[in-house]
Design a protein around this motif. Structure first.
Motif, PDB file in Angstrom:
ATOM      1  N   ASN A  87       0.839  -1.204   0.000  1.00  0.00           N
ATOM      2  CA  ASN A  87       0.000   0.000   0.000  1.00  0.00           C
ATOM      3  C   ASN A  87       0.877   1.259   0.000  1.00  0.00           C
ATOM      4  O   ASN A  87       1.030   1.926   1.028  1.00  0.00           O
ATOM      5  CB  ASN A  87      -0.914  -0.039   1.239  1.00  0.00           C
ATOM      6  CG  ASN A  87      -1.900   1.111   1.247  1.00  0.00           C
ATOM      7  OD1 ASN A  87      -1.956   1.908   0.299  1.00  0.00           O
ATOM      8  ND2 ASN A  87      -2.671   1.227   2.316  1.00  0.00           N
ATOM      9  N   LYS A 121       0.407   4.093  -0.956  1.00  0.00           N
ATOM     10  CA  LYS A 121      -0.251   5.372  -0.686  1.00  0.00           C
ATOM     11  C   LYS A 121      -0.588   5.564   0.794  1.00  0.00           C
ATOM     12  O   LYS A 121      -1.155   6.601   1.171  1.00  0.00           O
ATOM     13  CB  LYS A 121      -1.539   5.473  -1.515  1.00  0.00           C
ATOM     14  CG  LYS A 121      -1.238   5.721  -2.990  1.00  0.00           C
ATOM     15  CD  LYS A 121      -2.509   5.860  -3.777  1.00  0.00           C
ATOM     16  CE  LYS A 121      -2.185   5.967  -5.265  1.00  0.00           C
ATOM     17  NZ  LYS A 121      -3.316   5.576  -6.083  1.00  0.00           N
ATOM     18  N   THR A 172      -0.599   6.432   4.704  1.00  0.00           N
ATOM     19  CA  THR A 172       0.042   7.530   5.454  1.00  0.00           C
ATOM     20  C   THR A 172       1.131   6.916   6.343  1.00  0.00           C
ATOM     21  O   THR A 172       1.121   5.716   6.627  1.00  0.00           O
ATOM     22  CB  THR A 172      -0.972   8.225   6.373  1.00  0.00           C
ATOM     23  OG1 THR A 172      -1.474   7.232   7.276  1.00  0.00           O
ATOM     24  CG2 THR A 172      -2.109   8.836   5.596  1.00  0.00           C
TER      25      THR A 172
END
Lengths: 495, 83
Positions: free
Chosen positions: A368, A370, A372
């Protein structure tokens, strides 16, 4: 380990250690609440570790409880041939000279958090990156498992069995998870400092006590001359090969420990890193050297122990020394508390790096990208908890081949060295050659370890490394890299 | 800025010294008798290995201090600037 002095005083010391570690975690958390939003802050302490803390975290990470408990029995059995344990720790710092200066600079330039990220940056190859990550995770998991077993044995030994093995493991694992979770690298490094000091104090007291109580090296030498002169003798042919292999295997193997590399990235400045290494270059005399002498004194103090009995040597010597007077009594309780602290300090460093590889290199890069930073951190922390739970289960029901799994740690980890080190200097290193070398080295080292095949007495990991290196170098010369790739590599290395 | 940039791996002379010290801390060159001569209870060959190891540590400290200089000047200039 049977300790005559152990019991409630041991429990008291352990509880105190536990509370102090929790306190360190809590204070770090309260002072740096933003660390849970940034991988850099959490895993590298904001790249701000100063000389003393950096030195102690290197020290406590490198010298585990095994150095204190496991090395004296080896010295007891092998005699002066085990003196190799002093120079092999120095060789680790020599090995750092091969790559640390450049890796520190590049780590800073590219904001690297884990060693795996360097592989990704340099080779841009999913295969190499994932293989390197797996090798590192395997070695780290293995290392962590060793520490968990050692914590359980240490705690049950120190408390005379009052706290059973399993409870000991759970107690310290929970504490380690809490302070690690709260403060990340900062908690780990600060607790390492405390743990390192406790360990140093303890082993020096044991040395002094042993000299007073059992007589020093001359007394032991008299005994050896009379009953086992081979322990004083110059190592024979196979002994020299074994010595050489250890210097190379431990030197390179321990230098490329992922949790040690991560400390290079965590340094506040180049000067800080240099000074910490410079101090580390002298530590083998004060740790490996001291425990070696304790083992040699043990030859005279407790003669004729079988291999299994000799494993209890430090406990026997500490018990005898503790019986002398109240100062030594408490010093020995502290020593064993320090040993457990040293095990925990190695375990926490390993766990932190393990989590960082999962969160940054596997989850953050491939699963993942992307996510945070906060989410990546959470995944890393949870993965750490899951890994520890699985390892506790393994430690609870050890498989029959556990010993061989332990042995495979260095043998496999060392296979990342050619790519890591050559990659820093050689623009023409070919991706396919690197991958083929790493795979072949890993397979050769594993198979040779499992069938116990060590030609000329050279460890299987070194054979794997030699083949790995040959494939890397010859392969890169045969399959020349394209001009574009070479330019790209030049740009990444940029020196 | 780059005038004093030094990297230990690029300095061949240092590695010759490391090679000599490495040979010195490996017990391949001692005669058997060195196991029988004792100095404060330590066999002579082991004393030589210990001396060799200390020389290695001392040389390492020297190399670390004077032959590794990639970022230091830049970092210190940055620090001064920040102040």
């Amino acid at each position: 380990m049977e300790l005559a002095f152990a019991g409630w005083s041991g429990i008291l010391i352990l509880l105190m250690y536990g509370l102090i570690m929790l306190g360190v975690g809590l204070v770090t958390y309260l002072r740096n609440r933003n660390i849970h939003q940034s991988l850099d802050e959490y895993y590298l302490g904001g790249r701000g570790l100063g000389v003393m803390v950096l030195f102690f975290t290197f020290f406590a990470t490198q010298y585990s409880g095994n150095t204190v408990i496991g090395y004296p029995p080896s010295a007891y059995r092998m005699g002066y041939e085990y003196l190799v344990s002093v120079p092999f720790f120095i060789m680790i710092i020599v090995a750092y000279l091969l790559f640390a200066p450049r890796l520190y600079k590049l780590g800073k330039k590219y904001r690297l958090i884990t060693p795996v990220q360097w592989f990704e940056k340099r080779f841009k190859s999913k295969n190499i990156t994932i293989l390197a990550a797996i090798l590192m995770l395997y070695a780290l998991g293995n290392y962590l498992l060793e520490q968990l077993v050692a914590i359980g044995q240490g705690v049950s030994g120190l408390t005379g069995g009052t706290i059973p093995y399993q409870i000991g493991v759970i107690f310290f694992v929970v504490i380690m998870l809490i302070y690690g979770w709260l403060g990340g690298m900062r908690s780990v490094a600060y607790t390492d400092t405390m743990q390192g000091i406790a360990l140093l104090f303890g082993i020096f007291m044991l040395l002094i006590g042993s000299i007073i109580y059992f007589g020093g090296l001359p007394t032991s030498a008299d005994y050896m001359q009379a009953y086992s002169p081979e322990k004083l003798g110059v190592p024979d042919g196979p002994g020299v090969v074994n010595w050489l292999s250890l210097l190379v295997l431990v030197g390179i193997g321990a230098a490329v420990y992922p949790h040690a590399i991560q400390r290079i990235f965590a340094a506040k400045s180049e000067r800080t890193l240099k000074r910490s290494f410079s101090r580390m270059a002298w530590m083998p005399f004060f740790t490996a050297g001291v425990v070696f002498i304790i083992g040699i004194i043990g030859i005279n103090a407790f003669p004729g122990l079988s291999t299994a009995e000799s494993e209890q040597l430090v406990g026997m010597m500490a018990s005898a020394v503790a019986n002398q007077n109240v100062i030594f009594y408490w010093a020995m309780v502290l020593l064993f508390g320090g040993v457990i602290a040293a095990i925990v300090s190695t375990a926490d460093s390993v766990l932190l790096t393990f989590s960082s590889i999962i969160s940054n290199d596997l989850y953050g890069t491939y699963i993942n990208p992307k996510a945070t930073e906060h989410k990546k951190l959470l995944v890393g922390k949870l993965a750490g908890v899951v890994a520890v739970c699985i390892l506790i289960l393994v430690a609870w029901f050890p498989p029959a081949t556990l010993y061989q799994i332990f042995v495979l740690k260095f043998e496999l980890l060392i296979q990342i060295a050619p790519a890591l080190i050559l990659g820093l200097y050689w623009n023409r290193l070919h991706n396919k050659a690197v991958f083929a070398g790493m795979v072949t080295g890993t397979v050769v080292a594993s198979v040779m370890t499992f069938v116990n095949f060590t030609p000329f007495g050279i460890f299987s990991g070194l054979w794997g490394l030699l083949i790995n290196l040959a494939i890397c170098v010859i392969g890169s010369m045969v399959m020349s890299v394209s001009v574009g790739e070479e330019d790209e590599a030049k740009q990444v290395i940029g020196m | 800025m780059n005038q004093t940039r030094k990297e230990p791996i690029k300095n061949g002379k240092l590695w010759i010294v490391f090679g000599v010290l490495f040979a010195m801390i490996t017990p391949w060159y001692f005669p058997e008798s060195f196991g029988e001569i004792l100095i404060y209870g330590i066999p002579l060959w082991a004393v030589i290995i210990i001396i060799g190891s200390m020389l290695l540590s001392a040389f390492l400290s020297y190399v670390l201090k004077y032959h590794w200089m990639l970022e230091e000047e830049k970092e210190e200039a940055e620090q001064k600037g920040a102040k």
